[in-house]
Design a protein around this motif. Structure first.
Motif, PDB file in Angstrom:
ATOM      1  N   MET A   1     -36.736   3.957 -59.422  1.00  0.00           N
ATOM      2  CA  MET A   1     -36.702   3.297 -58.348  1.00  0.00           C
ATOM      3  C   MET A   1     -37.451   1.991 -58.181  1.00  0.00           C
ATOM      4  O   MET A   1     -38.559   2.342 -58.686  1.00  0.00           O
ATOM      5  N   ASN A   2     -37.135   1.023 -57.361  1.00  0.00           N
ATOM      6  CA  ASN A   2     -38.298   0.186 -57.112  1.00  0.00           C
ATOM      7  C   ASN A   2     -39.258   0.593 -56.248  1.00  0.00           C
ATOM      8  O   ASN A   2     -39.152   1.271 -55.399  1.00  0.00           O
TER       9      ASN A   2
ATOM     10  N   THR B   1     -40.264  -0.866 -53.192  1.00  0.00           N
ATOM     11  CA  THR B   1     -39.941  -0.746 -52.135  1.00  0.00           C
ATOM     12  C   THR B   1     -39.275   0.624 -51.780  1.00  0.00           C
ATOM     13  O   THR B   1     -39.480   1.334 -50.555  1.00  0.00           O
ATOM     14  N   GLN B   2     -38.290   1.247 -52.366  1.00  0.00           N
ATOM     15  CA  GLN B   2     -37.637   2.349 -52.258  1.00  0.00           C
ATOM     16  C   GLN B   2     -38.421   3.654 -52.234  1.00  0.00           C
ATOM     17  O   GLN B   2     -38.375   4.526 -51.458  1.00  0.00           O
TER      18      GLN B   2
ATOM     19  N   GLU C   1     -40.596   4.093 -49.176  1.00  0.00           N
ATOM     20  CA  GLU C   1     -39.498   4.519 -48.078  1.00  0.00           C
ATOM     21  C   GLU C   1     -39.543   5.942 -48.351  1.00  0.00           C
ATOM     22  O   GLU C   1     -39.483   6.659 -47.123  1.00  0.00           O
ATOM     23  N   GLU C   2     -39.320   6.363 -49.310  1.00  0.00           N
ATOM     24  CA  GLU C   2     -38.993   7.935 -49.646  1.00  0.00           C
ATOM     25  C   GLU C   2     -40.244   8.565 -49.413  1.00  0.00           C
ATOM     26  O   GLU C   2     -40.389   9.906 -48.940  1.00  0.00           O
TER      27      GLU C   2
END
Length: 281
Positions: free
Chosen positions: A107-108, A110-111, A114-115
């Motif tokens: 994923m990128n 930013t993701q 967040e995770e």
């Protein structure tokens, strides 16, 4: 804190109270609206971090003497790392530590952040450094971008040295703005006195695979990580070229919550990546 440590909230409170009793002073200042470190707590904090780091380093060092590690490793990786770098490393790691199960999300950045913040991932591997007040960043691998041209391109048959000035005469196919790969290229161009906006960009694409396909078809040239084009260069579909007056090197980084203690499986995997990097230099 309780969630990060997989403990109950009262158990964490008891541990803090035990520390306060041991040192004979309050470490936290509590009010109805907030909680913050006391002066004693701020003094203790760097020592606590050093203790955690030493504990992690000790566990990782001793893990080298045992293949009996077990656990579930949950990590996120940005596109280039997740699709092209990690697959060739996960096989040997899995054979060495067969009882560690791996869940990889591509994923990128930013993701990934967040995770990690939501405790859904143990840590992430990203292509460019980021600043986040709750997370710590550490370099684990090195990478390099090279000029990639179609096999029939004029630059592919040049026998003399090729310079940036020569390269920038041709149209480019690039990753989208904001991608780690493109940022590395643009940063180096600016360092060499070139405006990235002056590049003849005929196409911007959202994946490395799409960029490679466009270059193979002769739509333009590009800059990509050497790890992403090994198959295409071996088949003669594209050619990888050194630029004499510029080097496009970068680091890959691990990122994790500053307050979280990584499980043994994660520490072992990061130690494995660093060791592979060291032996391949």
């Amino acid at each position: 804190a309780a969630q990060a440590l997989h403990m109950s909230q009262p158990a964490v409170t008891m541990q803090v109270q035990s520390l306060e009793e041991y040192f004979g002073t309050k470490l936290l200042i509590r009010s109805t609206k907030r909680m913050e470190l006391s002066e004693a707590g701020r003094t203790l904090l760097p020592f606590a971090r050093k203790s955690l780091e030493l504990s992690q380093e000790t566990d990782a060092a001793m893990a080298a003497f045992s293949n009996k590690l077990q656990g579930r490793l949950q990590l996120g990786a940005s596109l280039t790392i997740g699709e092209y770098v990690l697959p060739r490393l996960l096989g040997p790691f899995g054979r060495e530590y067969p009882d560690i199960s791996i869940m990889l999300k591509v994923m990128n950045t930013t993701q990934i952040l967040e995770e990690i913040a939501g405790h859904q991932l143990n840590f992430g591997l990203i292509e460019a450094p980021v600043e986040h007040p709750d997370m710590v960043l550490d370099s684990v691998m090195e990478d390099e971008l090279k000029l990639i041209v179609p096999s029939g391109h004029p630059l592919a048959t040049r026998e003399d040295a090729i310079y940036l000035e020569d390269v920038l005469k041709y149209p480019f196919v690039l990753r989208e703005k904001g991608s780690g790969t493109r940022k590395v290229m643009e940063d180096v161009l600016m360092e060499r006195g070139y405006d990235p906006e002056s590049i003849q960009t005929v196409m911007e694409l959202g994946s490395t695979g799409a960029v490679k396909s466009a270059v193979e078809e002769g739509l333009g040239i590009t800059m990509l990580s050497t790890s992403t084009v090994k198959h295409e260069t071996a088949l003669g579909l594209v050619k990888m070229i050194d630029i004499a007056d510029a080097s496009f090197k970068r680091n890959f980084y691990s990122i994790q919550l500053r307050s979280a203690l990584l499980p043994m499986s994660a520490m072992t995997f990061l130690a494995y990546l660093r060791e592979r990097q060291r032996t391949q230099r």
